[in-house]
Motif scaffolding. Structure first.
Motif, short mmCIF file in Angstrom:
data_model
loop_
_atom_site.label_atom_id
_atom_site.label_comp_id
_atom_site.label_asym_id
_atom_site.label_seq_id
_atom_site.Cartn_x
_atom_site.Cartn_y
_atom_site.Cartn_z
N UNK A 1 -45.65 17.69 -17.63
CA UNK A 1 -46.17 16.45 -18.23
C UNK A 1 -45.10 15.37 -18.17
N UNK A 2 -45.46 14.16 -17.68
CA UNK A 2 -44.45 13.11 -17.49
C UNK A 2 -44.03 12.43 -18.80
N UNK A 3 -42.98 12.95 -19.39
CA UNK A 3 -42.42 12.32 -20.58
C UNK A 3 -41.62 11.08 -20.17
N UNK A 4 -41.78 10.00 -20.91
CA UNK A 4 -40.94 8.83 -20.65
C UNK A 4 -39.56 9.07 -21.27
N UNK A 5 -39.58 9.71 -22.45
CA UNK A 5 -38.33 10.00 -23.16
C UNK A 5 -37.85 11.39 -22.83
N UNK A 6 -36.58 11.65 -23.13
CA UNK A 6 -36.07 13.01 -22.99
C UNK A 6 -36.44 13.82 -24.22
N UNK A 7 -35.98 15.06 -24.28
CA UNK A 7 -36.18 15.87 -25.48
C UNK A 7 -37.47 16.66 -25.47
N UNK A 8 -37.73 17.34 -26.58
CA UNK A 8 -38.89 18.23 -26.66
C UNK A 8 -40.19 17.44 -26.75
N UNK A 9 -41.29 18.12 -26.46
CA UNK A 9 -42.61 17.50 -26.59
C UNK A 9 -42.88 17.20 -28.05
N UNK A 10 -43.67 16.15 -28.33
CA UNK A 10 -43.95 15.81 -29.73
C UNK A 10 -44.74 16.93 -30.42
N UNK A 11 -44.72 16.89 -31.73
CA UNK A 11 -45.40 17.94 -32.49
C UNK A 11 -46.85 18.05 -32.02
N UNK A 12 -47.40 19.26 -32.14
CA UNK A 12 -48.71 19.54 -31.55
C UNK A 12 -49.76 18.56 -32.03
N UNK A 13 -50.36 17.90 -31.08
CA UNK A 13 -51.54 17.07 -31.36
C UNK A 13 -51.30 16.00 -32.42
N UNK B 1 -37.27 3.52 -28.19
CA UNK B 1 -36.60 3.84 -29.46
C UNK B 1 -36.09 5.26 -29.58
N UNK B 2 -36.61 6.15 -28.76
CA UNK B 2 -36.14 7.53 -28.82
C UNK B 2 -37.02 8.39 -29.70
N UNK B 3 -36.88 9.68 -29.50
CA UNK B 3 -37.76 10.67 -30.10
C UNK B 3 -37.72 10.73 -31.63
N UNK B 4 -36.53 10.58 -32.22
CA UNK B 4 -36.42 10.77 -33.66
C UNK B 4 -37.21 9.71 -34.42
N UNK B 5 -37.01 8.44 -34.02
CA UNK B 5 -37.72 7.35 -34.69
C UNK B 5 -39.22 7.52 -34.51
N UNK B 6 -39.63 7.96 -33.32
CA UNK B 6 -41.05 8.16 -33.02
C UNK B 6 -41.65 9.23 -33.94
N UNK B 7 -40.98 10.38 -34.02
CA UNK B 7 -41.50 11.47 -34.85
C UNK B 7 -41.53 11.08 -36.32
N UNK B 8 -40.51 10.35 -36.75
CA UNK B 8 -40.46 9.93 -38.15
C UNK B 8 -41.64 9.01 -38.47
N UNK B 9 -41.96 8.10 -37.54
CA UNK B 9 -43.07 7.16 -37.77
C UNK B 9 -44.40 7.90 -37.80
N UNK B 10 -44.57 8.88 -36.89
CA UNK B 10 -45.80 9.68 -36.90
C UNK B 10 -45.94 10.38 -38.25
N UNK B 11 -44.86 11.01 -38.70
CA UNK B 11 -44.89 11.75 -39.97
C UNK B 11 -45.23 10.85 -41.13
N UNK B 12 -44.62 9.66 -41.15
CA UNK B 12 -44.82 8.77 -42.28
C UNK B 12 -46.26 8.23 -42.30
#
Lengths: 407, 73
Positions: A74-86, A181-192
């Motif tokens: 899957x073509x990730x634009x960012x590095x790192x692990x795939x985002x949390x499931x769904x 912005x990178x993975x951490x900021x992205x995951x934090x925003x999804x969570x919030x």
């Protein structure tokens, strides 16, 4: 296997020229001038095919491909692990799962439902355009009109308090700017955002008991209560997806559509002078602005796109903005033509099973907002030289940051 | 899968593949509708003539999920 040059893209999505801000990036055009399906190295380190011809985009998006970020290749634009499931719900699901969750909401976005919503959109628009007409000096079209209309409409459909808009706008900004912005900021925003929606749902159960309203959050809550097979975590994921997609993309297309009409007096004249050409003008603006920057997919079974075999486990990225300027389908593609006979064949809403759920809503909002705006202010123009406008070049949705206008 | 046979053009509707885009109902509202519950395609009436055939061809071309197909007879 055919040996192919791998091109390195310095930024992805590539940058559109400030002088021609609505045209696809020159970097893509030179790649496709040389090759039908160029192979590129994304900044994430992934090597993928780019699909940019109209037929190739449609073939790639309707083929045996996966939209799930965890699929191999899957073509990730960012590095790192795939985002949390769904985390983005059915946007990142395949097959039967995708169908089940998507169909929970499609009933609210049918041609008939959206048509019934038109008077509401018109009333909101009239109010905001009247405020804009009273403004002394330049006003920002994005914050005064392009953003508030779709935000209010999606809040109303979903049943989310409009008063919370600053909070979710900020988080939704983070989501769409993800690649930069990178993975951490992205995951934090999804969570919030998911926590916020979870609180809304919980308070609704508390306040109203069984008496839920007619909005989509309520009807989703009923669906999830009635079917224990559904994953409850998807309730907030679905609302999150619709909330973000429901205002970011429409707001951007309203602003860029207005920019296109302001800078093309002939097209604007046709749009205003020929009411029967107005819906087609909106299709042409959708084609011309193409704000969705990229549609990533992983190949799950070998298949052919224009004579080239894509192998299972490879990645392909469809570029709607390039497909919408394919001269083989849209002659003289860089011209904005309100009378273009096949304007509505554009793939600005994507194609395949994941095509934009809100496409009929987007159309209605664009038709109403742009028509009302230019009818009230036919001489509307940018208050600054167009080359000085700033754009969200590297976000998932291409957009103008602000659009100062004068009457 | 439902098949509708016309004189010049036949239509096949695979509702199981429909993703409720509503494109057919937008392009050819005299032929296609959407179920109230989840927006899946319905055929309201199939009384093809030359003009309707052309709209059906356009609707088929716009269907994003191959739920509609047509055959020239």
């Amino acid at each position: 296997m055919t040996s192919t040059t791998v091109h390195v893209l310095e930024s992805f999505p590539a940058t559109r020229s400030p002088g021609r801000p609505l045209d696809p990036p020159a970097a893509y055009r030179s790649l496709f001038d040389a090759e039908r399906m160029p192979r590129v190295l994304l900044p994430s380190g992934r090597e993928v095919y780019l699909a940019g011809h109209y037929d190739d985009v449609r073939t790639a998006l309707t083929g045996p491909v996966s939209a799930d970020g965890r699929s191999p290749g899957f073509p990730m634009a960012r590095g790192g692990a795939a985002p949390s499931a769904h985390a983005l719900s059915f946007l990142r699901m395949d097959g039967a799962d995708h169908r089940v969750y998507r169909k929970l909401v499609t009933g609210d976005f049918t041609v008939a439902q959206i048509s019934a919503l038109r008077p509401v959109i018109q009333e909101l628009t009239d109010e905001l355009v009247a405020d804009l007409a009273r403004a002394d000096g330049p006003a920002d079209l994005v914050s005064a009109l392009a953003l508030p209309v779709p935000t209010r409409v999606i809040c109303r459909i979903l049943g989310i308090p409009y008063a919370d808009r600053e909070y979710f706008h900020k988080l939704s900004d983070t989501l769409t700017r993800g690649p930069a912005l990178g993975r951490t900021a992205f995951s934090a925003a999804v969570g919030e955002l998911q926590a916020y929606i979870g609180r809304l749902a919980a308070s609704r159960h508390g306040e109203l008991g069984a008496e839920l309203g007619g909005d989509l959050l309520s009807s989703l809550m009923r669906s999830f209560d009635a079917d224990p097979a559904l994953d409850r975590g998807q309730l907030s994921a679905i609302i999150l997806l619709l909330l973000v997609a429901g205002h970011e993309m429409i707001a951007s297309t309203i602003a860029l559509g207005a920019l296109a009409l302001m800078t093309d007096p002939q097209a604007r004249e046709t749009f205003l002078g020929e009411p029967e050409a107005a819906p087609n003008t909106v299709e042409e603006l959708l084609r011309y602005t193409s704000v969705t920057q990229w549609v990533p997919r992983a190949v799950v079974e070998d298949f052919e796109v224009c004579g080239r075999v894509l192998r299972a486990g490879e990645g392909v990225v469809a570029l709607p903005a390039m497909a919408n300027r394919d001269a083989g389908v849209f002659p003289d593609p860089d011209r904005l033509d309100p009378h273009r006979a096949n304007a509505d064949r554009h793939v600005a809403f994507g194609f395949g099973p994941h095509q934009c759920v809100g496409l009929q809503l987007a159309r209605a909002e664009l038709q109403i907002v742009l028509h009302t705006l230019f009818q009230a202010m036919p001489r509307l123009r940018p208050a600054v030289p167009v080359e000085r406008l700033r754009y969200r070049q590297h976000s998932a949705v291409y957009a103008v940051e602000a659009l100062p206008v004068v009457r | 899968m439902d098949e509708y046979r016309g004189r010049a053009l036949s239509l096949v509707v695979v509702a199981e593949a429909c993703i409720s885009s509503g494109e057919c109902a937008r392009i050819a509202p005299q032929v296609f509708g959407q179920q109230a519950g989840d927006g899946t395609v319905t055929v309201r009436s199939f009384e093809p003539d030359e003009q309707v055939d052309e709209l059906i061809r356009r609707a088929v071309a716009a269907c994003p999920s191959n739920a509609l197909r047509c055959f020239e007879d």
